[in-house]
Enzyme design. Sequence first.
Site, mmCIF file in Angstrom:
data_model
loop_
_atom_site.group_PDB
_atom_site.id
_atom_site.type_symbol
_atom_site.label_atom_id
_atom_site.label_comp_id
_atom_site.label_asym_id
_atom_site.label_seq_id
_atom_site.Cartn_x
_atom_site.Cartn_y
_atom_site.Cartn_z
ATOM 1 N N ARG A 279 0.818 -1.219 0.000
ATOM 2 C CA ARG A 279 0.000 0.000 0.000
ATOM 3 C C ARG A 279 0.850 1.266 0.000
ATOM 4 O O ARG A 279 0.571 2.211 -0.723
ATOM 5 C CB ARG A 279 -0.905 0.006 1.232
ATOM 6 N N GLU A 367 -9.832 -0.387 16.566
ATOM 7 C CA GLU A 367 -8.936 0.585 15.913
ATOM 8 C C GLU A 367 -8.553 1.706 16.877
ATOM 9 O O GLU A 367 -7.546 2.389 16.660
ATOM 10 C CB GLU A 367 -9.613 1.146 14.653
HETATM 11 C C1 LIG Z 1 -14.312 1.820 3.832
HETATM 12 C C2 LIG Z 1 -13.503 0.911 4.734
HETATM 13 C C3 LIG Z 1 -13.185 -0.361 4.314
HETATM 14 C C4 LIG Z 1 -12.442 -1.223 5.127
HETATM 15 N N1 LIG Z 1 -12.161 -2.496 4.709
HETATM 16 C C5 LIG Z 1 -11.541 -3.355 5.552
HETATM 17 C C6 LIG Z 1 -11.358 -4.730 5.204
HETATM 18 O O1 LIG Z 1 -11.757 -5.171 4.141
HETATM 19 N N2 LIG Z 1 -10.721 -5.544 6.093
HETATM 20 C C7 LIG Z 1 -10.256 -5.097 7.300
HETATM 21 O O2 LIG Z 1 -9.686 -5.877 8.074
HETATM 22 N N3 LIG Z 1 -10.428 -3.804 7.649
HETATM 23 C C8 LIG Z 1 -11.070 -2.934 6.825
HETATM 24 N N4 LIG Z 1 -11.247 -1.632 7.206
HETATM 25 C C9 LIG Z 1 -10.842 -1.221 8.561
HETATM 26 C C10 LIG Z 1 -11.817 -1.806 9.594
HETATM 27 O O3 LIG Z 1 -13.117 -1.782 9.061
HETATM 28 C C11 LIG Z 1 -11.790 -1.029 10.902
HETATM 29 O O4 LIG Z 1 -10.484 -0.867 11.371
HETATM 30 C C12 LIG Z 1 -12.593 -1.757 11.988
HETATM 31 O O5 LIG Z 1 -13.862 -2.125 11.494
HETATM 32 C C13 LIG Z 1 -12.734 -0.868 13.210
HETATM 33 O O6 LIG Z 1 -13.669 -1.422 14.087
HETATM 34 P P1 LIG Z 1 -13.965 -0.686 15.456
HETATM 35 O O7 LIG Z 1 -15.082 -1.425 16.099
HETATM 36 O O8 LIG Z 1 -12.725 -0.479 16.195
HETATM 37 O O9 LIG Z 1 -14.482 0.780 15.030
HETATM 38 P P2 LIG Z 1 -15.741 1.231 14.149
HETATM 39 O O10 LIG Z 1 -16.343 0.111 13.404
HETATM 40 O O11 LIG Z 1 -15.301 2.414 13.370
HETATM 41 O O12 LIG Z 1 -16.813 1.660 15.246
HETATM 42 C C14 LIG Z 1 -16.621 2.773 16.083
HETATM 43 C C15 LIG Z 1 -17.984 3.228 16.604
HETATM 44 O O13 LIG Z 1 -17.784 4.199 17.624
HETATM 45 C C16 LIG Z 1 -18.793 5.194 17.516
HETATM 46 N N5 LIG Z 1 -18.302 6.409 18.171
HETATM 47 C C17 LIG Z 1 -17.236 7.164 17.816
HETATM 48 N N6 LIG Z 1 -17.090 8.194 18.668
HETATM 49 C C18 LIG Z 1 -18.088 8.103 19.595
HETATM 50 C C19 LIG Z 1 -18.487 8.896 20.715
HETATM 51 N N7 LIG Z 1 -17.818 10.011 21.064
HETATM 52 N N8 LIG Z 1 -19.576 8.514 21.437
HETATM 53 C C20 LIG Z 1 -20.280 7.404 21.085
HETATM 54 N N9 LIG Z 1 -19.952 6.625 20.015
HETATM 55 C C21 LIG Z 1 -18.867 6.970 19.286
HETATM 56 C C22 LIG Z 1 -18.988 5.339 16.010
HETATM 57 O O14 LIG Z 1 -20.243 5.896 15.682
HETATM 58 C C23 LIG Z 1 -18.836 3.886 15.534
HETATM 59 O O15 LIG Z 1 -20.085 3.229 15.458
HETATM 60 C C24 LIG Z 1 -11.989 -0.765 6.398
HETATM 61 C C25 LIG Z 1 -12.308 0.532 6.810
HETATM 62 C C26 LIG Z 1 -13.060 1.365 5.995
HETATM 63 C C27 LIG Z 1 -13.377 2.754 6.469
#
Ligand SMILES: Cc1cc2nc3c(=O)[nH]c(=O)nc-3n(C[C@H](O)[C@H](O)[C@H](O)COP(=O)(O)OP(=O)(O)OC[C@H]3O[C@@H](n4cnc5c(N)ncnc54)[C@H](O)[C@@H]3O)c2cc1C
Length: 523
Positions: A279, A367
């Site tokens: 990448r 993340e």
């Molecule tokens: C378009 C895209 C494609 C991707 N494709 C891949 C892939 O194919 N394979 C892979 O491994 N990874 C992929 N990634 C990365 C991966 O999706 C993310 O790193 C992972 O899903 C993060 O999960 P998470 O639960 O940590 O955070 P998230 O799924 O981002 O969830 C965080 C949540 O916290 C909430 N939140 C934030 N701040 C607050 C607050 N102050 N108060 C209350 N709620 C809050 C948000 O609304 C959100 O719902 C991709 C990312 C993107 C953006």
Amino acid sequence: MLQADVLVVGSGGAGMYAAIAAARAGASVLLIDRSLIGRGGATVMAQMTVAVAVGEEEPDHWEHHLADTLRAGRGLCDPALSQLLCEDGPACIREMDEWGIGWARRDGHMAQVHAPGHDRKRCVYVDFLNTGPAVSKTLRARVQRITEIRRVGDLVVHELAIQDGACVGAHAVHLPTGNSVPIAAKATIIATGGLTRLYARNSASVNMGGDGYALALRAGAELIDMEFVQFFPIGHLAPRLVGMDPIMWDPFRYKLGGRLLNSEMREFLPEEGRYLSARDVATYGILKEVAAGRGSPHGGAWLSFQHCSEAVLREAFGPVIDRLAANGIDLTREPIEVGPMAHYHMGGVRVDTDMRTSVPQLFAAGEAVGGANGANRLSGNAITEAVTFGRRAGERAAALAARLAMRSAFPAARLSAPRPQINPAAEIVRLQALMNEHVGPLRSKRGLELALREMGDMPADLPAPRAGLDPEWMDLHDLRNMRQVAGCVARAALARDESRGAHQREDFPETSEAWQRHQVIRQ
Ligand SMILES: Cc1cc2nc3c(=O)[nH]c(=O)nc-3n(C[C@H](O)[C@H](O)[C@H](O)COP(=O)(O)OP(=O)(O)OC[C@H]3O[C@@H](n4cnc5c(N)ncnc54)[C@H](O)[C@@H]3O)c2cc1C
């Protein structure tokens, strides 16, 4: 006041898995999100693959996955966290299989594909481009069935509640009414995802402005390796593409050998017609073409599948080809425009392998956590990180909560600052442009210093929201966090005078052995 043993802030893959694991361990759980539960962050947007050593396609072991992860991390992975990701990945992926996620199968076993940086076929997926939505839907369905989990959407956490140095819950605002909502909890998990909204060009949702990092920092926790922002080289730029993942082109380019062309319609990456570049290499290759005046009209490169027949394209893209047609895109006739966009953050809240931060009773997962992927993340590792770290955080937070009594004292929210006379929405756009220009994939001392000068500061406290929906307050809230987190990224990038993985300094192009170390930020 809301109350639970375990408060989970954010309902992506990490938050929902954490809630399930905490409830399974006997805790009462409050799962909240600033958006709809399970639909607000990156998880539901991810459409491609999940890296995991289930060894269904060919023999594999988590140690091989770990070796690839450490190599990609360019010497900066926290090996214990990387190991947790790789070792626990198979159990989570199999558990979601039992919950009916529908991983794609070939001859009865889970299908796995080879993605760049992995030494074998390791990535599972849900056809066609449905991986993230399926992860999200499966976890949502699971969460809904568990009575110990209370779900509340439209609640934005603006401050963690700290009493005697420990986290005793959070202060939130209910967005539709503007009401303040104090939440008492014995243990709190930050699962708020990443920060890619800091950049003008990003693959993120509006909820990804780095809230969790700002919350953690202000609460006294540490942030690690904030300079490492991963840019996805071939994010979709043009023509307009509605309702699809902007990074969707990657597997097709890989599968079909999509050609990356400059404005002279010449290939410029040394790939021998196949997609082999990592990448970061592809990102810098495209930016160099743009800087030399050979970019595409929107400041990227052309991606062409015109060497493929319609039948080949239809077979590879499946039903996706019809979704592209609905967007007016015919790949047999024209190339599309792609370019680097902020996609994922390797840095984040510093935790141990129990997902504990340095603040008692405060955990983090997904993340929001830094360290597992070092200076560069392998494709597919992020969803694995979200579910494995979520599961671990939920288990450990529940175990801690079982040993604690709910504290009687709860600090008051600080929402009394005067409203600043600025247009916060316009300031957010200005900040995003600044970050893209000077704190993006290619950095220099001059640019980073300029960005820091121009960023501006926000007062420590927020004003109170007005009654009813108050979009200006929401923008002020986001701007405050985005500026604080952007400052962390830029300062860390300025201090690291070397190039490594996702952090490339034009004025320090070499990797320095002396810099094989982490940077930690605390307030
Ligand atoms: C378009 C895209 C494609 C991707 N494709 C891949 C892939 O194919 N394979 C892979 O491994 N990874 C992929 N990634 C990365 C991966 O999706 C993310 O790193 C992972 O899903 C993060 O999960 P998470 O639960 O940590 O955070 P998230 O799924 O981002 O969830 C965080 C949540 O916290 C909430 N939140 C934030 N701040 C607050 C607050 N102050 N108060 C209350 N709620 C809050 C948000 O609304 C959100 O719902 C991709 C990312 C993107 C953006």
